[in-house]
Design a protein around this motif. Structure first.
Motif, mmCIF file in Angstrom:
data_model
loop_
_atom_site.group_PDB
_atom_site.id
_atom_site.type_symbol
_atom_site.label_atom_id
_atom_site.label_comp_id
_atom_site.label_asym_id
_atom_site.label_seq_id
_atom_site.Cartn_x
_atom_site.Cartn_y
_atom_site.Cartn_z
ATOM 1 N N ASP A 68 19.941 19.330 27.234
ATOM 2 C CA ASP A 68 19.357 18.757 26.164
ATOM 3 C C ASP A 68 18.323 19.840 25.637
ATOM 4 O O ASP A 68 18.388 20.902 26.088
ATOM 5 N N GLU A 69 17.599 19.451 24.414
ATOM 6 C CA GLU A 69 16.828 20.536 24.071
ATOM 7 C C GLU A 69 15.707 21.074 25.099
ATOM 8 O O GLU A 69 15.345 22.390 25.079
ATOM 9 N N SER A 114 17.480 22.864 27.986
ATOM 10 C CA SER A 114 17.928 24.038 27.551
ATOM 11 C C SER A 114 16.946 25.309 27.480
ATOM 12 O O SER A 114 16.986 26.568 27.885
ATOM 13 N N ARG A 122 24.735 21.437 23.989
ATOM 14 C CA ARG A 122 23.257 21.147 23.761
ATOM 15 C C ARG A 122 23.122 19.634 22.994
ATOM 16 O O ARG A 122 23.562 19.705 21.995
ATOM 17 N N THR A 123 22.588 18.586 23.544
ATOM 18 C CA THR A 123 22.401 17.566 23.012
ATOM 19 C C THR A 123 20.805 17.284 22.473
ATOM 20 O O THR A 123 20.145 18.108 23.154
ATOM 21 N N ASN A 124 20.520 16.387 21.901
ATOM 22 C CA ASN A 124 19.003 16.115 21.755
ATOM 23 C C ASN A 124 18.553 15.357 22.864
ATOM 24 O O ASN A 124 19.572 14.510 23.591
ATOM 25 N N ALA A 125 17.221 15.496 23.243
ATOM 26 C CA ALA A 125 16.698 14.445 24.187
ATOM 27 C C ALA A 125 16.397 13.008 23.915
ATOM 28 O O ALA A 125 16.220 12.848 22.882
ATOM 29 N N ASN A 165 20.202 8.857 22.737
ATOM 30 C CA ASN A 165 21.207 9.893 22.526
ATOM 31 C C ASN A 165 22.381 9.661 23.687
ATOM 32 O O ASN A 165 23.243 10.345 23.818
ATOM 33 N N LYS A 166 21.904 8.474 24.679
ATOM 34 C CA LYS A 166 23.002 8.073 25.629
ATOM 35 C C LYS A 166 23.867 7.277 24.748
ATOM 36 O O LYS A 166 23.868 5.899 25.125
ATOM 37 N N THR A 221 26.908 10.248 20.825
ATOM 38 C CA THR A 221 26.997 11.500 21.649
ATOM 39 C C THR A 221 28.109 11.597 22.514
ATOM 40 O O THR A 221 28.377 12.973 22.562
ATOM 41 N N GLY A 278 20.048 18.208 33.768
ATOM 42 C CA GLY A 278 18.984 17.364 32.990
ATOM 43 C C GLY A 278 18.543 16.170 33.716
ATOM 44 O O GLY A 278 18.718 16.163 35.101
ATOM 45 N N ILE A 321 20.943 12.795 30.660
ATOM 46 C CA ILE A 321 22.203 13.919 30.746
ATOM 47 C C ILE A 321 22.966 13.379 32.144
ATOM 48 O O ILE A 321 24.353 13.788 32.073
#
Ligand code: GLY
Length: 370
Positions: A44-45, A48, A69-72, A76-77, A81, A104, A108
């Motif tokens: 995630d951000e 990362s 890379r996903t948003n935190a 976002n689960k 996503t 993560g 994550i």
């Protein structure tokens, strides 16, 4: 330190904790590199920025890995996503033999584990958890999942990673609220399964514990201890049909507190604080139903309130809390199933409590002095 989780039928997960994790990761990756399989890293951000550079600098084998890379954050689960990751894997040519590395926290590891367990009916994946919660709880035990709308973990699988690599140095990248989220799970683990650990944590006190640098061997030992306790519980009940339920101590009332604070807006409660305050109510239920002594309950309350702030409940919050618990999946006609304590370090699963007993435990909480 090496541990393993054996969930039967040859399903053995190696768990590496401590200073030599990157060497163990190197050995694990060797056959993938040799066979020129594609390797993907899900971040995630936050991870990362703060963890990926450490991982890449410690493990030269990953220089050609593809990063997704996903948003935190919990929101976002989601199916959205997961869909994005599946598409991304497909577009980048992931095969059944490709490897997914989940770097993560709990979001994550839950999300990445779910995605990997479904893509092409399951591709190999490993977890490199970066938060205390993911190290001690979420990454271990084979639960994967995403939320469906507002309902947590409504879609999921039981699917173990190939291995778990835990570098406690990643804890240095976290803020105190995230550490406290994990500490609530550590306190829970001690309360349900290890009286000696509970006594040690009580002696250390919160400031004593968080004052210890995260690279210190104390954290490696603590994480290691929580993982062996969790492995012992999961090995008896991998699919969560009975005794594994004790790992949810504090969570039924805790999730209701979390939802309440979210609907009240501003300053919504962290997961750790909600679970910790939930453990206060469920300790009171344990006093009422399963023989926890008043002195033991009071000690638990003091310990929790020395770390987590009391959240003031108004009279009209009670109906919202009961409504949340009614929707909980542990609900039956007679009441709600709770894992409760017989004493610190000893829990029992499946105790039915009716709504007036639950309300009494919330009243007990309300009457505590903040
Ligand atoms: N986190 C609860 C469980 O793994 O069952």
């Amino acid at each position: 330190m090496n541990l393993s989780l054996n969930t039967g039928a040859g399903n053995l997960v190696h768990i590496y904790v401590g200073s030599s994790v990157f060497a163990s990761l190197h050995d694990f990756l060797e056959p993938f590199i040799h066979a020129k399989e594609k390797i993907f890293i899900l971040v995630d951000e936050n991870t990362s920025d703060f963890c990926l550079p450490v991982l890449l600098s410690q493990t030269g084998d990953l220089r050609n890995a593809e990063v997704m890379r996903t948003n935190a954050g919990e929101k976002n689960k989601s199916l959205e996503t997961a869909g994005w990751i599946w598409n991304s894997l497909a577009e980048r040519g992931a095969t059944r033999h490709s490897l997914l590395i989940n770097l993560g926290g709990g979001v994550i590891t839950d999300l990445g584990g779910f995605v990997a367990s479904i893509y092409k009916r399951g591709i190999p994946f490993v977890h490199i958890p970066t938060t205390l919660l993911a190290m001690t709880d979420a990454s271990v035990g084979g639960k994967t999942g995403i939320n469906l709308g507002k309902i947590k973990n409504q879609l999921g699988t039981f699917h173990n990673p190939e291995a778990i690599f835990i570098h406690t140095g990643f804890l240095e990248t976290l803020d105190m609220e995230t550490i406290l989220d994990g500490l609530a799970e550590v306190l829970k683990m001690a309360l349900v399964a290890d009286k000696d650990l509970w006594d040690e944590l009580s002696l250390l006190t919160f400031t004593g514990l968080t004052g210890i640098p995260f690279r210190d061997e104390t954290w490696v030992k603590l994480v290691n201890r929580c993982i062996s306790l969790k492995c012992g519980i999961v090995e008896k009940d991998f699919r969560d049909t009975g005794t594994r339920e004790i790992l949810n101590f504090g969570h039924t009332v805790g999730h209701a507190f979390e939802s309440l604070s979210m609907q009240n807006g501003m300053n919504s409660m962290s997961h750790g604080r909600a679970v910790a305050l939930g453990m206060i109510c469920e300790s009171q239920l344990s006093f009422m139903k399963t023989g926890l002594k008043a002195s033991e309950r009071d000690f638990i309350v003091r310990m929790i309130l020395s770390v987590y702030r009391h959240y003031k409940l108004e009279e009209n919050d009670l109906s919202f809390l009961t409504e949340c618990m009614d929707q909980d999946k542990k609900q039956s006609v007679q009441g709600t199933r709770f894992p409760l304590l017989e004493s610190p370090g000893k829990a029992v699963a499946g105790v039915i409590c009716n709504s007036s007993e639950v309300l009494e435990s919330i009243d007990f909480y309300r009457n505590l002095q903040p």
